[in-house]
Design a protein around this motif. Structure first.
Motif, mmCIF file in Angstrom:
data_model
loop_
_atom_site.group_PDB
_atom_site.id
_atom_site.type_symbol
_atom_site.label_atom_id
_atom_site.label_comp_id
_atom_site.label_asym_id
_atom_site.label_seq_id
_atom_site.Cartn_x
_atom_site.Cartn_y
_atom_site.Cartn_z
ATOM 1 N N MET A 1 0.981 -1.281 0.046
ATOM 2 C CA MET A 1 -0.054 0.136 -0.035
ATOM 3 C C MET A 1 0.904 1.108 -0.007
ATOM 4 S SD MET A 1 -2.979 1.084 2.635
ATOM 5 C CE MET A 1 -3.895 2.428 2.516
ATOM 6 N N LYS A 2 0.654 2.020 -0.967
ATOM 7 C CA LYS A 2 1.404 3.185 -1.170
ATOM 8 C C LYS A 2 1.149 4.225 0.005
ATOM 9 C CE LYS A 2 2.073 3.181 -5.969
ATOM 10 N NZ LYS A 2 1.589 4.175 -7.170
ATOM 11 N N LEU A 3 2.221 5.162 0.586
ATOM 12 C CA LEU A 3 2.073 6.047 1.436
ATOM 13 C C LEU A 3 1.868 7.455 0.846
ATOM 14 C CD1 LEU A 3 2.079 7.089 4.494
ATOM 15 C CD2 LEU A 3 4.717 7.286 4.032
ATOM 16 N N ARG A 4 0.725 8.310 0.977
ATOM 17 C CA ARG A 4 0.512 9.204 0.238
ATOM 18 C C ARG A 4 0.715 10.695 1.246
ATOM 19 N NH1 ARG A 4 -3.467 5.671 -0.938
ATOM 20 N NH2 ARG A 4 -3.563 5.278 -3.282
ATOM 21 N N ILE A 5 1.652 11.385 0.540
ATOM 22 C CA ILE A 5 2.253 12.536 1.320
ATOM 23 C C ILE A 5 1.747 13.761 0.511
ATOM 24 C CG2 ILE A 5 4.156 13.842 2.379
ATOM 25 C CD1 ILE A 5 5.755 11.100 2.225
ATOM 26 N N LEU A 6 0.976 14.769 1.144
ATOM 27 C CA LEU A 6 0.660 15.856 0.439
ATOM 28 C C LEU A 6 1.540 17.168 1.262
ATOM 29 C CD1 LEU A 6 -1.066 17.822 -1.075
ATOM 30 C CD2 LEU A 6 -2.609 18.017 0.736
ATOM 31 N N HIS A 7 2.274 17.902 0.275
ATOM 32 C CA HIS A 7 3.264 18.994 0.747
ATOM 33 C C HIS A 7 2.528 20.293 0.381
ATOM 34 C CE1 HIS A 7 6.863 16.096 1.167
ATOM 35 N NE2 HIS A 7 6.404 15.582 0.191
ATOM 36 N N LEU A 8 2.602 21.174 1.756
ATOM 37 C CA LEU A 8 2.181 22.320 1.654
ATOM 38 C C LEU A 8 3.270 23.366 1.987
ATOM 39 C CD1 LEU A 8 -1.212 21.817 3.525
ATOM 40 C CD2 LEU A 8 -1.032 21.854 1.166
ATOM 41 N N PRO A 9 3.948 23.721 0.971
ATOM 42 C CA PRO A 9 5.118 24.644 1.284
ATOM 43 C C PRO A 9 4.563 26.037 1.176
ATOM 44 C CG PRO A 9 5.248 24.097 -1.083
ATOM 45 C CD PRO A 9 4.221 23.282 -0.567
ATOM 46 N N LYS A 10 5.171 26.825 2.031
ATOM 47 C CA LYS A 10 4.798 28.580 1.862
ATOM 48 C C LYS A 10 5.733 29.202 0.856
ATOM 49 C CE LYS A 10 4.789 32.573 4.695
ATOM 50 N NZ LYS A 10 5.340 33.136 6.041
ATOM 51 N N TRP A 11 7.000 28.726 0.940
ATOM 52 C CA TRP A 11 8.010 28.977 -0.159
ATOM 53 C C TRP A 11 8.339 28.073 -1.240
ATOM 54 C CZ3 TRP A 11 11.924 30.499 4.129
ATOM 55 C CH2 TRP A 11 11.169 31.657 5.003
ATOM 56 N N TYR A 12 8.122 28.242 -2.430
ATOM 57 C CA TYR A 12 8.367 26.926 -3.495
ATOM 58 C C TYR A 12 8.777 27.833 -4.798
ATOM 59 C CZ TYR A 12 7.839 22.500 -5.214
ATOM 60 O OH TYR A 12 8.114 21.073 -5.680
ATOM 61 N N PRO A 13 9.681 27.435 -5.615
ATOM 62 C CA PRO A 13 9.842 27.902 -7.117
ATOM 63 C C PRO A 13 8.465 28.104 -7.821
ATOM 64 C CG PRO A 13 11.571 26.271 -6.625
ATOM 65 C CD PRO A 13 10.317 26.162 -5.534
ATOM 66 N N SER A 14 8.528 29.137 -8.456
ATOM 67 C CA SER A 14 7.310 29.734 -9.285
ATOM 68 C C SER A 14 7.625 30.219 -10.487
ATOM 69 C CB SER A 14 6.662 30.639 -8.351
ATOM 70 O OG SER A 14 7.072 31.936 -8.333
ATOM 71 N N ARG A 15 6.791 30.512 -11.173
ATOM 72 C CA ARG A 15 6.760 31.178 -12.657
ATOM 73 C C ARG A 15 7.568 32.618 -12.301
ATOM 74 N NH1 ARG A 15 0.882 33.244 -14.103
ATOM 75 N NH2 ARG A 15 0.317 30.966 -14.224
ATOM 76 N N TYR A 16 7.506 33.335 -11.235
ATOM 77 C CA TYR A 16 8.120 34.526 -10.985
ATOM 78 C C TYR A 16 9.666 34.388 -10.398
ATOM 79 C CZ TYR A 16 3.311 35.618 -11.458
ATOM 80 O OH TYR A 16 1.936 35.752 -11.880
ATOM 81 N N ASP A 17 9.824 33.371 -9.636
ATOM 82 C CA ASP A 17 11.405 33.080 -9.179
ATOM 83 C C ASP A 17 11.436 31.767 -9.012
ATOM 84 O OD1 ASP A 17 13.490 33.254 -7.792
ATOM 85 O OD2 ASP A 17 12.853 34.587 -6.448
ATOM 86 N N ASP A 18 12.241 31.089 -9.910
ATOM 87 C CA ASP A 18 12.537 29.801 -9.766
ATOM 88 C C ASP A 18 13.580 29.447 -8.521
ATOM 89 O OD1 ASP A 18 15.004 30.747 -10.626
ATOM 90 O OD2 ASP A 18 14.975 29.383 -12.502
ATOM 91 N N GLN A 19 14.048 30.281 -8.009
ATOM 92 C CA GLN A 19 14.930 29.890 -6.815
ATOM 93 C C GLN A 19 14.436 30.195 -5.443
ATOM 94 O OE1 GLN A 19 18.148 29.083 -7.117
ATOM 95 N NE2 GLN A 19 17.391 28.784 -9.116
ATOM 96 N N ASP A 20 13.248 30.558 -5.469
ATOM 97 C CA ASP A 20 12.496 30.882 -4.189
ATOM 98 C C ASP A 20 12.001 29.673 -3.724
ATOM 99 O OD1 ASP A 20 11.240 32.277 -2.148
ATOM 100 O OD2 ASP A 20 9.347 32.587 -3.070
ATOM 101 N N GLY A 21 12.621 29.344 -2.399
ATOM 102 C CA GLY A 21 12.092 28.179 -1.731
ATOM 103 C C GLY A 21 12.725 26.968 -2.536
ATOM 104 N N ASP A 22 13.770 27.094 -3.302
ATOM 105 C CA ASP A 22 14.527 26.035 -4.018
ATOM 106 C C ASP A 22 14.860 24.720 -2.964
ATOM 107 O OD1 ASP A 22 17.680 25.170 -4.985
ATOM 108 O OD2 ASP A 22 15.987 24.759 -6.483
ATOM 109 N N PHE A 23 15.234 25.320 -1.773
ATOM 110 C CA PHE A 23 15.612 24.491 -0.615
ATOM 111 C C PHE A 23 14.603 23.408 -0.486
ATOM 112 C CE2 PHE A 23 15.089 28.532 1.008
ATOM 113 C CZ PHE A 23 14.203 28.516 1.800
#
Length: 256
Positions: A1-23
């Motif tokens: 059975m697969k473990l399903r993980i939903l990630h909710l980041p406040k910072w994340y790479p986007s169309r405006y900044d591909d380095q924002d939240g890169d880590f």
């Protein structure tokens, strides 16, 4: 059975900044790579942010299902009514609408199955949604914290109420993974203590960054930091290097 993980980041790479939240993105990818035939995983990311440019509608969405981690990115307008005092709460409401849309989209993508765990990256709002899902659907959540606002030098910016909310979110989490010992201690001073706490630093691609096969003498200093003076103290680092070079003129310095 697969473990399903939903990630909710406040910072994340986007169309405006591909380095924002890169880590954050790298940590999520590292988690997804842990999957094996014996312990399969399904991961997904839902991210929402205010738009830094015009949008065709109030909310726009980008969905990427290819790759290791399916991702739903939502963008909402920065200016809704033109009244700053009104737009601020409306943008928070739009953020919540986007996250709810994303959670429903992920569940539909997973064939109606809900996540087994929610992984909230960076409080507060992502943690509040995770807590709501815990109370409403009995889904446990994990908190990972990166934000330097919790450190003593910055905590005054947080305010009393947000400090208390952070402590509540921490106590309700199934586990807590700060990225440093300093951050863990700083949150503990706010009463944000979790019995299941493990310090997990930001991940590094060891295929690219690794110790040399043969040890060599160090001749320089490499500093890797975002261009954020308040958080990274770049000017202080440069002043220190300048003083060191008076006694060590061969010292080299590279910053990126």
């Amino acid at each position: 059975m697969k473990l399903r993980i939903l990630h909710l980041p406040k910072w994340y790479p986007s169309r405006y900044d591909d380095q924002d939240g890169d880590f954050v993105a790298r940590q999520i990818e590292a988690i997804a790579r842990v999957a094996t035939d014996e312990a399969p995983l399904q991961t997904a990311v839902v991210f929402a942010a205010v738009a830094r440019g015009p949008l065709p509608s109030l909310i726009d969405v980008e969905v990427k299902l290819s790759g290791l981690v399916p991702t739903w990115r939502y963008y909402y307008r920065a200016h809704i009514t033109g009244l700053a005092w009104l737009d601020k709460p409306l943008k928070l409401l739009l953020w919540l609408v986007c996250i709810c849309k994303g959670v429903r989209a992920v569940r539909q993508y997973w064939g109606g199955d809900k996540p087994d765990i929610v992984h909230a990256h960076i409080m507060l709002r992502t943690g509040v949604v995770a807590l709501w899902l815990k109370w409403w659907q009995r889904i446990p959540y994990l908190l990972t914290e990166h934000w330097t606002i919790f450190l003593p030098v910055n905590v005054w910016r947080l305010g009393w109420l947000r400090g208390r909310v952070a402590a509540l979110l921490m106590r309700q989490a199934a586990a807590f993974t700060p990225v440093s010992e300093d951050l863990c201690k700083a949150l503990a001073r706010l009463g944000a203590i979790n019995k299941r706490t493990i310090i997990i630093p930001n991940v590094v691609d060891t295929d690219l960054f690794h110790l040399p096969d043969e040890p060599t003498a160090r001749r320089g200093l490499l500093n890797v930091a975002a261009f954020n003076e308040q958080a990274k103290n770049l000017s202080g680092i440069l002043r220190t290097i300048a003083r060191l070079r008076t006694t060590h003129p061969a010292l080299g310095f590279t910053s990126g």
